[in-house]
Scaffold this motif. Structure first.
Motif, PDB file in Angstrom:
ATOM      1  N   SER A  39       0.855  -1.184   0.000  1.00 30.91           N
ATOM      2  CA  SER A  39       0.000   0.000   0.000  1.00 30.91           C
ATOM      3  C   SER A  39       0.894   1.238   0.000  1.00 30.91           C
ATOM      4  O   SER A  39       1.510   1.563   1.018  1.00 30.91           O
ATOM      5  CB  SER A  39      -0.906   0.014   1.235  1.00 30.91           C
ATOM      6  N   PRO A  65      -3.689   0.500   5.728  1.00 28.36           N
ATOM      7  CA  PRO A  65      -3.617  -0.966   5.778  1.00 28.36           C
ATOM      8  C   PRO A  65      -3.519  -1.458   7.215  1.00 28.36           C
ATOM      9  O   PRO A  65      -3.258  -0.674   8.144  1.00 28.36           O
ATOM     10  CB  PRO A  65      -2.339  -1.271   4.999  1.00 28.36           C
ATOM     11  N   THR A 117      -1.711  -4.571   0.871  1.00 28.60           N
ATOM     12  CA  THR A 117      -3.088  -4.451   0.421  1.00 28.60           C
ATOM     13  C   THR A 117      -3.991  -5.536   0.995  1.00 28.60           C
ATOM     14  O   THR A 117      -5.208  -5.371   1.050  1.00 28.60           O
ATOM     15  CB  THR A 117      -3.162  -4.488  -1.112  1.00 28.60           C
ATOM     16  N   ARG A 134      -8.467   3.140  -1.275  1.00 31.12           N
ATOM     17  CA  ARG A 134      -7.947   2.011  -2.055  1.00 31.12           C
ATOM     18  C   ARG A 134      -9.087   1.021  -2.275  1.00 31.12           C
ATOM     19  O   ARG A 134      -9.804   0.667  -1.365  1.00 31.12           O
ATOM     20  CB  ARG A 134      -6.796   1.343  -1.301  1.00 31.12           C
TER      21      ARG A 134
END
Length: 482
Positions: free
Chosen positions: A356, A400, A430, A481
């Motif tokens: 991330s 994250p 991620t 995200r």
């Protein structure tokens, strides 16, 4: 970046009363903010010029072709010797020739001369004879450092006996000059520079050889700690300083100053992403070392065992607890520096996202030892603390799992001595599957089994598309995200 032992915490608590990290007098304006605090913490520093060795190097082992190829030429700047993750990082780099052309290893630290011998002997054992090694800059005086690096003698050099054994190998006496000469003499202006220790040599290169530094497009740094509500080291709660930055916070700020820094892309890999390699993944490295199928793995495990034995035998070493905690037969230590190598590989390969990445347009900043308002350990803030810009725009729901929350310590870019440049930070993964894939590939590369030698059976990694930027982090523009 490394684990702090409980003995270190006790030492710091005892020494802090005498002045290590003690508060400076208050006054002046306040470019640093902690939550809604109105306390004054001006980032004003004493003048003066840092001295670096300008002696020209022989650049003994130069001679690789400078013709452009699909492999990315990289310089590896390491504080090899006191800590073990530098060893694993070098092993990972040397075994990643599918994407990387490791052109030089530069030793920076408290004893860069011995560090260069360590790296040279590691490469020799791995039969990587064509990679030159040189002596880089020493860290600045202790008064300019932070954290464990600010305490004389605490860090030590766990691999001293291992690296002093046998005849000395040939290394460049002035590695910074050798690197500059190598870059200038090449026909490339897209060099990458990976640093996994203090940034003293990077500053020296930029100051003394600006033409060479201008041909480095990308700087990847293992360092910093912008996440909180977790323990980056045993019994140490974040926010806290991070050792690589703490060894030369002034140099860290210098290389981020866009008025002098030539680097187009700057990436940080902070402590939040680090974890151990264990189980079947780790046993692949051990098996390759034991059966001799990969000399790189053999060199890595050989140095790991030497480091572990020295660390367990000497309670005065900073890494004593770390050496007692991890067994070279079954697991690695936390892989701080190898994570930075893996980010390099992610950026070079065309594949899916695993890390991330967050882009901070206003940059980041680090507190320095002579900033006003610093507090003694364990109070905050202290020298080498990592700061984010006041308005960074990253929401808690975007972070994250490895980064529970971002630090409350921030700075006003308009009030710092430097003109901070945009940086991209890997704050975690991620997904858990992405993390497992990341560490699985790391282990296979260290073992020499990735990528498969048979191209038809070679598996693809799942990483970043080449040159892909991370999530923007600026006022009201950050997106979640997917």
């Amino acid at each position: 970046m490394r684990i702090l032992s409980l003995s270190f915490i006790l030492i710091v608590k005892q020494i802090s009363a005498g002045g290590i990290g003690a508060s400076h007098s208050s006054g002046g304006h306040d470019p640093m903010h902690h939550g809604n605090s109105d306390s004054s913490l001006p980032l004003l520093r004493k003048g003066g010029t840092r001295n670096f060795n300008n002696k020209r190097s022989r650049n003994l082992k130069a001679g690789k072709s400078d013709k452009k190829s699909d492999k990315q030429p990289i310089i590896y700047d390491t504080d090899y010797g006191p800590f073990i993750d530098d060893v694993f990082a070098l092993g990972l780099l040397a075994n990643s020739e599918d994407l990387i052309d490791l052109r030089y290893v530069l030793a920076t630290g408290e004893n860069p001369t011995l560090g260069a011998q360590c790296a040279a002997k590691h490469l020799s054992l791995a039969e990587k004879y064509d990679i030159p090694v040189g002596i880089g800059a020493e860290f600045p005086d202790y008064i300019h450092r932070g954290g464990v690096c600010a305490i004389p003698g605490l860090v030590g050099f766990a691999l001293e006996e291992k690296c002093s054994d046998g005849p000395a190998l040939s290394v460049d006496e002035d590695g910074i000059a050798a690197v500059a000469s190598m870059i200038i003499d090449s026909d490339r202006d897209d060099w990458w520079y990976l640093v996994v220790g203090g940034l003293s040599s990077v500053q020296a290169l930029v100051e003394n050889y600006p033409d060479a530094a201008s041909k480095i497009s990308t700087l990847v740094i293992m360092g910093g700690n912008w996440c909180i509500n977790f323990q980056p080291y045993p019994d140490v709660d974040a926010p806290t300083d991070e050792t690589n930055i703490a060894c030369d916070p002034g140099a860290a700020n210098f290389v981020l100053d866009s008025s002098v820094s030539p680097f187009e892309n700057v990436y940080f890999v902070p402590v939040a992403v680090a974890d151990e390699i264990g189980g079947e993944d780790y046993m692949k490295i051990v098996q390759a070392a034991n059966d001799g199928s990969d000399l790189g793995a053999k060199a890595t495990i050989d140095f790991y065992k030497a480091w572990s034995a020295a660390g367990r035998a000497d309670p005065s070493l900073l890494i004593h607890l770390e050496a007692l905690t991890y067994d070279p037969e079954t697991e690695s230590t936390p892989m701080f520096d190898p994570c930075a190598v893996m980010l390099v590989l992610e950026l070079l390969d065309d594949c899916e996202d695993r890390l991330s990445l967050f882009e901070f347009d206003a940059g980041v900043h680090f507190l320095e030892a002579d900033d006003e308002g610093l507090r003694p350990f364990p109070e905050a803030p202290r020298s080498a603390f990592s700061l984010l810009p006041i308005s960074h725009g990253v929401g808690a729901d975007e972070l994250p799992a490895q980064c529970p929350a971002l630090t409350d310590f921030t700075f006003d870019p308009s009030e710092t001595p430097e003109k901070e440049k945009s940086v991209t930070i890997a704050l975690g993964f991620t997904s858990q599957a992405a993390k497992d894939s990341f560490y699985g590939e790391m282990a296979e590369r260290m073992a020499g089994t990735y990528p498969k030698k048979n191209k038809k059976s070679a598996k693809k990694s799942k990483c970043y598309n080449k040159g892909k930027k991370g999530k923007k982090a600026k006022d009201d523009e950050s997106e979640s995200r997917k």
